[in-house]
Design an enzyme around this catalytic site. Structure first.
Site, mmCIF file in Angstrom:
data_model
loop_
_atom_site.group_PDB
_atom_site.id
_atom_site.type_symbol
_atom_site.label_atom_id
_atom_site.label_comp_id
_atom_site.label_asym_id
_atom_site.label_seq_id
_atom_site.Cartn_x
_atom_site.Cartn_y
_atom_site.Cartn_z
ATOM 1 N N ASP A 45 7.300 -37.060 -39.000
ATOM 2 C CA ASP A 45 8.663 -37.367 -38.558
ATOM 3 C C ASP A 45 9.194 -38.592 -39.312
ATOM 4 O O ASP A 45 10.381 -38.933 -39.208
ATOM 5 C CB ASP A 45 8.771 -37.506 -37.030
ATOM 6 C CG ASP A 45 7.866 -38.577 -36.460
ATOM 7 O OD1 ASP A 45 7.152 -39.248 -37.241
ATOM 8 O OD2 ASP A 45 7.875 -38.745 -35.220
ATOM 9 N N SER A 46 8.330 -39.215 -40.133
ATOM 10 C CA SER A 46 8.805 -40.248 -41.061
ATOM 11 C C SER A 46 9.786 -39.649 -42.075
ATOM 12 O O SER A 46 10.444 -40.391 -42.811
ATOM 13 C CB SER A 46 7.626 -40.895 -41.796
ATOM 14 O OG SER A 46 6.809 -39.907 -42.394
ATOM 15 N N ASP A 84 4.472 -32.567 -37.500
ATOM 16 C CA ASP A 84 4.539 -33.703 -36.576
ATOM 17 C C ASP A 84 5.622 -33.371 -35.551
ATOM 18 O O ASP A 84 6.802 -33.255 -35.908
ATOM 19 C CB ASP A 84 4.957 -34.929 -37.403
ATOM 20 C CG ASP A 84 4.565 -36.231 -36.767
ATOM 21 O OD1 ASP A 84 3.904 -36.218 -35.727
ATOM 22 O OD2 ASP A 84 4.912 -37.273 -37.359
ATOM 23 N N LYS A 113 0.819 -32.327 -34.728
ATOM 24 C CA LYS A 113 0.435 -33.698 -34.381
ATOM 25 C C LYS A 113 1.401 -34.197 -33.318
ATOM 26 O O LYS A 113 2.598 -33.883 -33.385
ATOM 27 C CB LYS A 113 0.505 -34.617 -35.618
ATOM 28 C CG LYS A 113 0.167 -36.070 -35.287
ATOM 29 C CD LYS A 113 -0.051 -36.924 -36.518
ATOM 30 C CE LYS A 113 1.187 -37.600 -37.052
ATOM 31 N NZ LYS A 113 1.925 -38.424 -36.081
ATOM 32 N N GLU A 115 2.108 -37.800 -30.582
ATOM 33 C CA GLU A 115 1.760 -39.190 -30.294
ATOM 34 C C GLU A 115 1.394 -39.366 -28.826
ATOM 35 O O GLU A 115 2.009 -38.747 -27.952
ATOM 36 C CB GLU A 115 2.946 -40.107 -30.634
ATOM 37 C CG GLU A 115 3.313 -40.072 -32.116
ATOM 38 C CD GLU A 115 4.479 -40.998 -32.465
ATOM 39 O OE1 GLU A 115 4.954 -41.754 -31.596
ATOM 40 O OE2 GLU A 115 4.913 -40.952 -33.631
ATOM 41 N N GLU A 182 -2.917 -45.677 -36.027
ATOM 42 C CA GLU A 182 -1.866 -46.351 -36.808
ATOM 43 C C GLU A 182 -1.757 -47.826 -36.422
ATOM 44 O O GLU A 182 -1.636 -48.172 -35.227
ATOM 45 C CB GLU A 182 -0.507 -45.651 -36.608
ATOM 46 C CG GLU A 182 0.594 -46.338 -37.423
ATOM 47 C CD GLU A 182 1.817 -45.479 -37.693
ATOM 48 O OE1 GLU A 182 1.869 -44.318 -37.252
ATOM 49 O OE2 GLU A 182 2.733 -45.987 -38.371
HETATM 50 O O1 KIV Z 1 5.283 -39.390 -39.671
HETATM 51 C C1 KIV Z 1 4.384 -39.986 -40.283
HETATM 52 O O2 KIV Z 1 4.535 -40.363 -41.458
HETATM 53 C C2 KIV Z 1 3.139 -40.272 -39.585
HETATM 54 C C3 KIV Z 1 2.048 -41.056 -40.272
HETATM 55 C C4 KIV Z 1 0.945 -41.345 -39.363
HETATM 56 C C5 KIV Z 1 1.499 -40.473 -41.495
HETATM 57 O O3 KIV Z 1 3.003 -39.890 -38.474
#
Ligand code: KIV
Length: 260
Positions: A45-46, A84, A113, A115, A182
């Site tokens: 999501d970056s 993500d 993924k 969080e 992280e």
């Molecule tokens: O979105 C992202 O870049 C991440 C990092 C941990 C790689 O979640």
């Protein structure tokens, strides 16, 4: 026939081989990273900051994640593709979260993924029992930026470190096949890596992790300013700026296209 990375081979890498993993948001760079042997490509999501012009990950939407996941998955042959889950796509009740994770796999992801630690363990159990592999993410979780008041290192006090360790153990116990650590102290990441059977993938968490993440635009030097833990393996921002300005100048000066 190339062998594609999967949950079993990522699990088997622990203690055997350290994996250099990164984000990918489009087919062009994903193809190059895959050819170069990056084992896991995360549609992070970056993408919000690196491709969409947002200042946090929070505005990223499911449609944007799905579109980028599909673009990456279309070209990748060997890397594991991980979507993500964006903010709001799994905080909206477990039924909706499972439906959103299903969309990620239908777009071509091999895993999702998300969080969180102990608070998302029920969801991790539901996803894994539905056949959806989960890569967990503890420590500094950027979707909680408003709670932290900025992107700050986590796990610095004894109590905070104990909570991160407990979260990591909880997501392992719930069925995650790997966990992102992280921005936590190096010693804490080392302790967690030693305590867990699953692969730890660090970002800003030091050298003891089983694997590392870097954001693709940081490692390629496409971003001028990067976090202090980043190593730039190229300086593409200068290369790209140079190419654009040479092109503009050559068109202006009648050099390109050539006359004959
Ligand atoms: O979105 C992202 O870049 C991440 C990092 C941990 C790689 O979640």
């Amino acid at each position: 026939m190339p062998k594609k990375w999967n949950v079993a081979s990522v699990r088997a890498s622990k203690g055997v081989s350290r994996l250099g993993c990164c984000t990918a948001y489009d087919s062009c760079f994903a193809h190059l990273a895959d050819e170069a042997g990056v084992p896991i490509l995360l549609i992070g999501d970056s993408m919000g900051m690196n491709c969409l012009g947002y200042s946090t990950t929070l505005p990223v939407k499911m449609e944007e994640t799905l579109s980028a996941t599909a673009a990456v998955a279309r070209v990748v042959k060997e890397a594991m593709v991980v979507s993500d889950m964006p903010f709001g796509s799994y905080q909206c009740g477990d039924d909706a979260a499972v439906a959103n994770a299903v969309k990620c796999l239908q777009a071509g992801a091999d895993a999702v993924k998300l969080e969180g630690g102990a608070t998302v363990c029920g969801l991790i159990r539901r996803l894994t029992s539905a056949g959806i592999p989960v890569l967990a993410h503890v420590g500094m979780t950027p979707q909680s930026v408003n709670e932290y008041g900025g992107f700050r290192k986590q796990g610095k006090t004894r109590e905070a470190a104990a909570k991160v360790l407990a979260d990591a153990k909880a997501v392992e116990e719930a069925g995650a096949f790997a966990v992102t650590l992280e921005c936590i102290p190096n010693e804490l990441a080392a302790e967690i890596t030693a305590a867990l059977k699953i692969v730890t993938i660090g970002i800003g968490a030091g050298p003891a992790c089983d694997a590392q993440w870097l954001v693709m635009h940081d490692l390629l030097g496409l971003n001028d300013s990067v976090p202090s833990f980043v190593k730039k393996y190229a300086n593409l921002a200068d290369v790209v700026r140079g190419a654009f300005s040479a092109y503009v100048a050559e068109v202006r000066d009648g050099v390109f296209p050539p006359c004959a």
